[in-house]
Design an enzyme around this catalytic site. Structure first.
Site, PDB file in Angstrom:
ATOM      1  N   LEU A  83       9.072 -32.830  19.483  1.00 51.08           N
ATOM      2  CA  LEU A  83       9.944 -33.734  18.750  1.00 51.08           C
ATOM      3  C   LEU A  83       9.397 -35.137  18.933  1.00 51.08           C
ATOM      4  O   LEU A  83       8.889 -35.482  20.007  1.00 51.08           O
ATOM      5  CB  LEU A  83      11.382 -33.665  19.291  1.00 51.08           C
ATOM      6  CG  LEU A  83      12.120 -32.316  19.147  1.00 51.08           C
ATOM      7  CD1 LEU A  83      13.481 -32.403  19.827  1.00 51.08           C
ATOM      8  CD2 LEU A  83      12.276 -31.924  17.689  1.00 51.08           C
ATOM      9  N   ASP A  84       9.492 -35.962  17.889  1.00 52.90           N
ATOM     10  CA  ASP A  84       9.053 -37.354  18.011  1.00 52.90           C
ATOM     11  C   ASP A  84       9.811 -38.038  19.144  1.00 52.90           C
ATOM     12  O   ASP A  84      10.934 -37.645  19.491  1.00 52.90           O
ATOM     13  CB  ASP A  84       9.312 -38.109  16.705  1.00 52.90           C
ATOM     14  CG  ASP A  84       8.502 -37.572  15.546  1.00 52.90           C
ATOM     15  OD1 ASP A  84       7.462 -36.944  15.793  1.00 52.90           O
ATOM     16  OD2 ASP A  84       8.919 -37.783  14.388  1.00 52.90           O
ATOM     17  N   LYS A  85       9.218 -39.086  19.671  1.00 53.84           N
ATOM     18  CA  LYS A  85       9.824 -39.822  20.775  1.00 53.84           C
ATOM     19  C   LYS A  85      11.286 -40.175  20.491  1.00 53.84           C
ATOM     20  O   LYS A  85      12.165 -40.003  21.346  1.00 53.84           O
ATOM     21  CB  LYS A  85       9.024 -41.106  21.036  1.00 53.84           C
ATOM     22  CG  LYS A  85       9.648 -42.026  22.091  1.00 53.84           C
ATOM     23  CD  LYS A  85       8.893 -43.340  22.197  1.00 53.84           C
ATOM     24  CE  LYS A  85       9.597 -44.288  23.153  1.00 53.84           C
ATOM     25  NZ  LYS A  85       8.918 -45.605  23.213  1.00 53.84           N
TER      26      LYS A  85
ATOM     27  N   THR B 181      13.318 -38.869  18.221  1.00 55.47           N
ATOM     28  CA  THR B 181      14.136 -37.776  17.693  1.00 55.47           C
ATOM     29  C   THR B 181      14.745 -37.036  18.879  1.00 55.47           C
ATOM     30  O   THR B 181      14.046 -36.720  19.838  1.00 55.47           O
ATOM     31  CB  THR B 181      13.295 -36.809  16.842  1.00 55.47           C
ATOM     32  OG1 THR B 181      12.763 -37.517  15.722  1.00 55.47           O
ATOM     33  CG2 THR B 181      14.125 -35.642  16.345  1.00 55.47           C
TER      34      THR B 181
ATOM     35  N   ARG C 188      11.038 -36.926   8.059  1.00 53.46           N
ATOM     36  CA  ARG C 188      11.009 -38.364   7.785  1.00 53.46           C
ATOM     37  C   ARG C 188      10.219 -38.674   6.515  1.00 53.46           C
ATOM     38  O   ARG C 188      10.632 -39.503   5.693  1.00 53.46           O
ATOM     39  CB  ARG C 188      10.427 -39.095   8.995  1.00 53.46           C
ATOM     40  CG  ARG C 188      11.268 -38.915  10.262  1.00 53.46           C
ATOM     41  CD  ARG C 188      10.507 -39.291  11.526  1.00 53.46           C
ATOM     42  NE  ARG C 188      10.127 -40.691  11.529  1.00 53.46           N
ATOM     43  CZ  ARG C 188       9.251 -41.216  12.384  1.00 53.46           C
ATOM     44  NH1 ARG C 188       8.642 -40.447  13.284  1.00 53.46           N
ATOM     45  NH2 ARG C 188       8.975 -42.503  12.332  1.00 53.46           N
TER      46      ARG C 188
END
Length: 318
Positions: free
Chosen positions: A140-142, A144, A241
């Site tokens: 997961l993105d930082k 998110t 996104r």
């Protein structure tokens, strides 16, 4: 025959014609096919005393001999970082990742990551790829938040990675986006690849884009905003996104893909509220996969983090 890390496999008619790395992985506990392939290439596992390729097709009567080196420690330090654990057993752990936590060490983020936390929390980690490390099978993105599964051993990692690759894992996200979609649901089918100019961004206009599919459904409508329930069929970098931005409903708080000022013509209180989002309002809400050992269906829901929950409540009261 297996003694400690040393083993001998006598190939039978049943296994004839199969790949060497596949047979080693199936007979030697804790050795994934990836690790077996690496050891075969290094000559630490041999067939009939000779170095072969991992894809060598075995013959009945072949003898495979080798040893599995003890796992090496990774160069990352364990750190006592608190974890919100949704589930844990000897094979895997499911985390409710908070926003702001980087998953894997990388340039600029060698400490304070989820991997550092897991190295501290999981003393029962086994070797994965020849190293003592947690098996990150998805990220997961930082900024998110939400549910993320991590393998504790090579067998679990290989099984989970296979489920992700074959799209058997079900991932559902909640995203708070700008604007009010005209319809109640939709599917976005736009390829995603590296941005042609900004190399740290992804784009639907890349010359080498890969197929990507995102389905969405309205969960709740607000004034000039909407909460979407999103299902991913593919798992491209920044997929949600990028796709939300491509249909002109970028994720609120996303400074990378929301490129123009939003909400200029909104009432001041609503405009300030939407602009107050501290990060992209994207949450990995629901995760389903098959347990790599018990083969039971595992389902997890990750509660909304405080920042996203607070913003939703404020929008309801506008």
């Amino acid at each position: 025959m297996i003694h400690g890390n040393v083993f001998t496999i006598h190939v039978t008619e049943h296994d004839a014609g199969k790949r060497a790395d596949t047979i080693v992985a199936s007979y030697v506990s804790g050795c994934s096919r990836t690790l077996a392939a690496a050891l075969i290439l290094r000559g630490e596992i041999r067939v009939q005393g000779a170095v072969k390729k991992p894809g060598y097709k075995l013959k009945a009567g072949d003898e495979i001999r080798g040893h599995i080196p003890p796992p090496e420690p990774v160069p990352f330090e364990p750190e006592p970082i608190g974890l919100d654990i949704l589930y844990e057993d000897g094979h895997l752990i499911v985390i409710n990742k908070p926003p702001g936590l980087v998953v894997h060490p990388a340039p600029g983020h060698y400490t304070g990551t989820l991997v550092n936390a897991l190295l501290y929390h999981c003393p029962d980690l086994e070797g994965i790829g020849g190293k003592l490390r947690p098996g990150i099978v998805h990220r997961l993105d930082k900024d998110t938040s939400g549910a993320l599964v991590v393998a504790k051993n090579a067998d679990a990692q290989e099984c989970l990675a296979s489920q992700f690759k074959s799209r058997e894992v079900k991932k559902t996200y909640l995203a708070l986006v700008h604007g009010e979609p005209r319809t109640d649901s939709g599917v976005i089918l736009l390829p995603i690849g590296r941005h042609p100019v900004h190399r740290k961004k992804m784009s639907t206009f890349s010359k080498k884009g890969r197929a990507a599919e995102t389905s969405w459904k309205i969960r709740e409508r607000f004034q000039e905003a909407a909460l979407l329930k999103i299902r991913l069929k593919t798992g491209r970098t920044h997929q949600i996104r990028v796709h939300c931005a491509a249909i002109h409903h970028p994720v609120i708080g996303d400074d990378v893909y929301c490129t123009r000022k939003r909400g200029k013509n909104l009432p001041k209180n609503l405009s300030l509220l939407i602009q107050s989002a501290p990060r992209q309002m994207l949450h990995a809400w629901h995760l389903e996969f098959t347990h790599p050992v018990t083969e039971k269906k595992m389902c997890f829901e990750s509660p909304l983090p405080n920042d996203m929950d607070s913003l939703l409540n404020a929008l309801r009261n506008v």
